[in-house]
Design an enzyme around this catalytic site. Structure first.
Site, PDB file in Angstrom:
ATOM      1  N   GLU A  60       0.807  -1.222   0.000  1.00  0.00           N
ATOM      2  CA  GLU A  60       0.000   0.000   0.000  1.00  0.00           C
ATOM      3  C   GLU A  60       0.834   1.264   0.000  1.00  0.00           C
ATOM      4  O   GLU A  60       0.499   2.231  -0.692  1.00  0.00           O
ATOM      5  CB  GLU A  60      -0.960  -0.002   1.195  1.00  0.00           C
ATOM      6  CG  GLU A  60      -2.182  -0.899   1.017  1.00  0.00           C
ATOM      7  CD  GLU A  60      -1.921  -2.379   1.307  1.00  0.00           C
ATOM      8  OE1 GLU A  60      -0.814  -2.698   1.790  1.00  0.00           O
ATOM      9  OE2 GLU A  60      -2.808  -3.208   1.060  1.00  0.00           O
ATOM     10  N   HIS A 126     -10.925  -4.402  10.121  1.00  0.00           N
ATOM     11  CA  HIS A 126     -11.531  -4.095   8.824  1.00  0.00           C
ATOM     12  C   HIS A 126     -12.716  -3.150   8.979  1.00  0.00           C
ATOM     13  O   HIS A 126     -13.584  -3.089   8.116  1.00  0.00           O
ATOM     14  CB  HIS A 126     -11.966  -5.372   8.110  1.00  0.00           C
ATOM     15  CG  HIS A 126     -10.834  -6.172   7.540  1.00  0.00           C
ATOM     16  ND1 HIS A 126      -9.924  -6.820   8.330  1.00  0.00           N
ATOM     17  CD2 HIS A 126     -10.457  -6.427   6.268  1.00  0.00           C
ATOM     18  CE1 HIS A 126      -9.040  -7.454   7.560  1.00  0.00           C
ATOM     19  NE2 HIS A 126      -9.333  -7.224   6.302  1.00  0.00           N
TER      20      HIS A 126
HETATM   21  C1  LIG Z   1      -2.265  -4.437   4.336  1.00  0.00           C
HETATM   22  C2  LIG Z   1      -3.333  -5.278   3.735  1.00  0.00           C
HETATM   23  N1  LIG Z   1      -3.620  -5.147   2.421  1.00  0.00           N
HETATM   24  C3  LIG Z   1      -4.580  -5.904   1.846  1.00  0.00           C
HETATM   25  C4  LIG Z   1      -5.297  -6.799   2.596  1.00  0.00           C
HETATM   26  C5  LIG Z   1      -6.426  -7.629   1.950  1.00  0.00           C
HETATM   27  N2  LIG Z   1      -6.024  -9.036   1.923  1.00  0.00           N
HETATM   28  C6  LIG Z   1      -6.388  -9.902   2.880  1.00  0.00           C
HETATM   29  S1  LIG Z   1      -5.686 -11.392   2.691  1.00  0.00           S
HETATM   30  C7  LIG Z   1      -4.905 -10.909   1.275  1.00  0.00           C
HETATM   31  C8  LIG Z   1      -4.051 -11.866   0.536  1.00  0.00           C
HETATM   32  C9  LIG Z   1      -2.942 -12.359   1.357  1.00  0.00           C
HETATM   33  O1  LIG Z   1      -2.245 -13.316   0.640  1.00  0.00           O
HETATM   34  P1  LIG Z   1      -1.142 -14.200   1.342  1.00  0.00           P
HETATM   35  O2  LIG Z   1      -0.235 -13.334   2.134  1.00  0.00           O
HETATM   36  O3  LIG Z   1      -0.539 -15.039   0.306  1.00  0.00           O
HETATM   37  O4  LIG Z   1      -1.981 -15.100   2.371  1.00  0.00           O
HETATM   38  P2  LIG Z   1      -3.082 -16.204   2.041  1.00  0.00           P
HETATM   39  O5  LIG Z   1      -4.400 -15.508   2.001  1.00  0.00           O
HETATM   40  O6  LIG Z   1      -2.741 -16.842   0.767  1.00  0.00           O
HETATM   41  O7  LIG Z   1      -3.016 -17.148   3.187  1.00  0.00           O
HETATM   42  C10 LIG Z   1      -5.205  -9.588   0.977  1.00  0.00           C
HETATM   43  C11 LIG Z   1      -4.718  -8.841  -0.184  1.00  0.00           C
HETATM   44  C12 LIG Z   1      -4.997  -6.886   3.971  1.00  0.00           C
HETATM   45  N3  LIG Z   1      -5.675  -7.718   4.789  1.00  0.00           N
HETATM   46  N4  LIG Z   1      -4.011  -6.141   4.509  1.00  0.00           N
END
Ligand SMILES: Cc1ncc(C[n+]2csc(CCOP(=O)(O)OP(=O)(O)O)c2C)c(N)n1
Ligand SMILES: [Mg+2]
Lengths: 322, 326
Positions: A60, A126
């Protein structure tokens, strides 16, 4: 007029402007395949390609910094954070950079940061009401539309302007339907509108709270009370001309939103009304807002944290007792 | 080679996690889990292998997808399920929900709604261990998506320059929501990136519980020997959508079924144990039966528990400690 959802209204305004101005582009996570977490750019990647609907890593602060830099160079970036809660990770870029560039350097900064906010489910991290925080920062303008019509109109104005805009859309309105205007309707910042006319009590509010206030106004008719609901549309700037005019005309005012009362937009507006209109008011300005608590995961805790229609009705009855 | 008792424990825990997730997924679809949840099915071996190599005094911080970490750390499935239901008996008293499972008594410092935040907090846990002169390590989980947050690398750099007792485990299911890791990761190589920061790192098969366990045990020893922070990139796969109920077009059915049928951590561990005659079919059935019973009880507990008293909504925002005249 066309009837679309709140999210589609964003898309509609964006599409029209992107067709006219090749320097407009959008970036954020999961915009291409998914169309964003709120379907806000669904289908636009097919239409405009991956250069203009750009998928980013989960970065971000870099996204907003990229927006600041590219905007200074004359592009028109929209940074889509999906959830406003992720703005915390980019606060320096928003507050120390984007907001101050014009004042320091005299440069245009046509940057839009869009995100969905407001109180719903998903737990403490959130659900944050950030509008007062952003509105308090000199240099930022903050849109908080309630109707699809205003989403589109305010977006189009933002895309023709040359200043940073924080564009806050409410979670609970994502799928709400309403009319939108055609290509040539631009809604300026700092212009409120009357959502429901009335003469006994004025409620000044914005975003999803317009819905709650309007419901309360409807219910109060059975008690013979006529409530006016003003939808601010932007919380910076605030349309003080209209606020003060209607406050003076009606004389009983409630300022409402769903952010914690302490340090909120409602405090700002209430104090301004009191200062300017003290002698012509019939009652003290009342406020409606949330408790000073994080928003829990449990739905009952959520309801206990933020105001509901009954709270509005109680405030209306109370302001009438003076 | 893992000894038989532990080998069976690995299996029981992986099956318990799978059962928890399967039942919780269904309950979420029926509206029992406000706000939904992130299912970790397919990633069991990472959680179980890592936790088995840790000691009670080690400190852990997790992510938004943390049911498997929580169960493998030994958390009560009743308090977890109750938290998913947002009941007052949940581990976060209904305030956190699925993303914020916690058990301070197990040095398990919680899931996190913000990508990359948990791993950064784990760096702080490691600093705490250092300052307080404890003989333990901190473990931070992160996803492949978190690999591109700035805070992750700010934290890794600090851990390296201060030689902190930090183990980072990438629970690498290869996708962040609907984004395949290679599309958004410069250099594509997590291990190389960590090494360029001066951190030891290795990639392992996250579907092989024994490999995960051994890699974690090795990393832990190195950390305690003063060799500095370590990173394990455990390659795994998530079977369900990012959130419950989501089906996307971002990956093929063939890819999903390949992982499910050929690389499933539970099936593979069972074949392995059967081949080595370390377990019998009867024992496996019993393990499955026990998991069903335990999760059944967890659901009953969650169902029977009350929602939080709304009069407590403003409690514990702060402790009031600063108001006292000292
Ligand atoms: C700072 C931030 N940006 C965006 C999000 C929205 N978001 C939640 S989970 C996610 C994906 C995370 O992917 P990963 O780190 O690979 O974990 P996984 O869900 O695959 O376990 C996103 C973009 C968030 N929670 N926090
Ligand atoms: Mg992932």
């Amino acid at each position: 007029m066309t009837v679309v959802t709140y999210s589609e209204a964003w898309r509609s305004g964006l599409r029209e402007e992107m067709n006219k101005d090749a320097s407009i582009f959008v970036m954020g996570t999961d915009l291409q395949e998914r169309g964003g977490h709120f379907s806000q750019v669904k289908g636009l990647a097919e239409e405009f390609g991956p250069e203009r609907i750009r998928d980013t890593p989960i970065s971000e602060s870099a996204m907003v910094a990229a927006g600041v830099g590219s905007a200074m160079l004359g592009a028109r970036p929209i940074i889509d954070l999906n959830f406003m809660d992720f703005a915390y990770g980019a606060m320096d870029e928003i507050i120390n950079q984007a907001a101050k560039i014009r004042y320091m350097f005299g440069a245009d900064l046509p940057l839009i940061i869009r995100a969905t906010a407001g109180i719903a489910l998903f737990g403490p991290q959130h659900n944050n009401s950030f509008e007062s925080l952003f509105a308090a920062i000199p240099g930022l303008s903050v849109a908080v539309p309630y109707r699809p019509y205003d989403v589109k109109g305010l977006l189009k104005t933002s895309l023709r302007g040359s200043d940073p805009v924080i564009f806050i859309m409410h979670k609970k309105l994502t799928g709400a339907k309403g009319e939108i205007a055609g290509e040539d309707v631009f809604i300026p910042f700092g212009k409120a509108r009357i959502a429901a006319e009335g003469s006994d009590v004025l409620i000044v509010t914005y975003g999803y709270s317009v819905e709650v206030a309007s419901k309360a106004a409807e219910l109060m008719k059975t008690e013979g009370v006529s409530v006016e609901v003003m939808d601010l549309r932007t919380v910076y700037p605030i349309d003080y001309e209209m606020v003060l005019q209607r406050a003076q005309d009606i004389g009983r005012v409630i300022v409402a939103d769903e952010a914690p009362l302490f340090g909120s937009i409602t405090g700002e507006i209430a104090s301004t009304i009191s200062e300017k209109l003290h002698s012509s008011l019939k009652a003290p300005v009342l406020r409606i807002g949330a408790k000073r608590v994080p928003i829990g995961a449990n739905p009952q805790l959520v309801s206990a944290s933020i105001p509901n229609v009954e709270d509005y009705q109680a405030a209306i009855r109370k302001v009438l007792t003076f | 080679m893992t000894e038989p008792g532990q080998a069976k424990d690995f299996l029981s825990q992986m099956i318990l996690i799978r059962e928890f997730e399967t039942i919780a997924e269904g309950l979420t679809l029926r509206g029992k889990v406000p706000g939904g949840m992130h299912n970790s099915s397919g990633q069991e071996a990472v959680a179980v292998g890592v936790m088995a190599a840790l000691k009670d005094e080690d400190a852990i911080a997790s992510t938004h997808r943390s049911h498997h970490h929580s169960i493998a750390r030994g958390m009560s499935t009743q308090s977890m399920m109750a938290e998913l239901f947002t009941k007052s008996t949940g581990c976060s008293r209904g305030r956190g929900g699925s993303m914020h499972l916690v058990d301070l008594s197990r040095n398990y410092f919680g899931g996190n709604g913000i990508v990359g935040a948990g791993v950064s907090i784990a760096m702080g846990l490691a600093l705490g261990i250092h300052i307080l002169k404890k003989n333990s390590i901190a473990v931070g989980f992160m996803g492949d998506g978190a690999i591109n947050t700035g805070r992750t690398w700010e934290s890794i750099n600090m851990a390296v320059i201060w030689n902190l007792p930090l183990l980072i485990v990438i629970d690498n299911n290869q996708y962040a929501v609907e984004t395949f890791m290679d599309r958004v990761t410069g250099g594509k190589d997590f291990v190389a990136r960590a090494k360029s920061f001066g951190m030891s790192a290795e990639v392992i098969d996250g579907q092989n519980v024994e490999e995960v366990y051994e890699a974690t045990a090795r990393a832990r020893e190195r950390i305690l020997a003063g060799e500095g922070p370590q990173l394990i990139n455990a390659v795994t796969y998530r079977y369900f959508g990012h959130n419950v109920g989501e089906v996307g077009k971002y990956r093929t059915q063939e890819e999903i079924s390949d992982w499910k049928s050929n690389k499933d951590p539970i099936d593979n561990w069972i074949s392995n144990l059967l081949a080595k005659k370390m377990i019998t079919e009867d024992e496996i059935s019993e393990i499955r039966e026990n998991a069903k019973l335990e999760i059944g009880k967890a659901v009953e507990f969650a169902e029977a528990s009350p929602f939080p008293d709304t009069n407590t909504v403003a409690d514990d925002v702060d402790s009031g400690s600063l108001l006292r005249q000292l």
